[in-house]
Design an enzyme around this catalytic site. Sequence first.
Site, short mmCIF file in Angstrom:
data_model
loop_
_atom_site.label_atom_id
_atom_site.label_comp_id
_atom_site.label_asym_id
_atom_site.label_seq_id
_atom_site.Cartn_x
_atom_site.Cartn_y
_atom_site.Cartn_z
N ASN A 265 47.24 45.83 43.14
CA ASN A 265 47.71 44.30 42.29
C ASN A 265 48.25 44.60 41.38
O ASN A 265 48.07 46.08 40.81
CB ASN A 265 46.75 43.46 42.21
CG ASN A 265 45.94 43.50 41.71
OD1 ASN A 265 45.30 44.46 41.62
ND2 ASN A 265 44.51 42.70 41.04
N PRO A 266 48.96 43.87 39.89
CA PRO A 266 49.44 44.16 38.82
C PRO A 266 48.29 44.62 38.36
O PRO A 266 48.32 45.58 37.51
CB PRO A 266 50.03 42.99 38.83
CG PRO A 266 50.38 42.36 39.46
CD PRO A 266 49.36 42.56 40.73
N CYS A 267 46.87 44.63 38.12
CA CYS A 267 46.16 45.21 37.28
C CYS A 267 45.50 46.12 37.60
O CYS A 267 44.40 46.80 36.94
CB CYS A 267 45.14 43.89 37.07
SG CYS A 267 45.82 42.51 36.08
N GLY A 268 45.15 46.51 38.66
CA GLY A 268 45.09 47.39 39.50
C GLY A 268 43.54 47.82 40.03
O GLY A 268 43.90 49.06 40.72
N GLU A 269 43.21 47.03 39.92
CA GLU A 269 41.52 47.23 40.48
C GLU A 269 41.88 46.67 42.09
O GLU A 269 41.09 46.90 43.07
CB GLU A 269 40.66 45.43 39.46
CG GLU A 269 40.51 44.96 40.23
CD GLU A 269 41.87 43.47 39.67
OE1 GLU A 269 43.00 44.02 38.73
OE2 GLU A 269 41.72 42.59 39.79
#
Length: 179
Positions: free
Chosen positions: A9-13
Amino acid sequence: RGGPIRATNPCGEQSLYPYESCNLGSINLANLVKRKADGEYEFDWQRYEEIIRKTTRFLDSVIDVNLYPVKEIDTASKDSRRIGLGVMGVADLLYKLRIPYNSKEGYELQSKLAEALSYYSMEESVALAKSRGEFPLCSKTEYPEGKIPIAGYYEKPKDAHSFDWDALIEKIKRHGIRN
């Protein structure tokens, strides 16, 4: 178990399988304080639980009403029903509570806040599974075996937990989980 990871996802988590999405939401912790009679602030744990539960239900509903750009995303998103509920305003909360950010007390509070977030959201997701059904791919995960994907859960001794995770895991094994 769904194949190779293709994106985050956009935040990478959150790792995602092909065409998956993850609905994200954030709770502003700085708004969850109440003033005591002496003028000092305290954290409102009851309100925090209520907001976690409501937001979990909201994010689950968004999966169903969302208009996905292609059929593959629609199908993959509904098969895994991923939600990502997080927090913001940690520094502001600690400031209001007069707890130094880089302190033992600050770390302990943040740990309890994170555990409460995971616990109440998962417990609410089990309640959703009872009424709406578990997520379609649940049987292909480690949930039915009683394994949960919670960072720190297996690393901490059970007596260091603030919640009854064993009871929640039994509920997941019995009823499944929605998200």
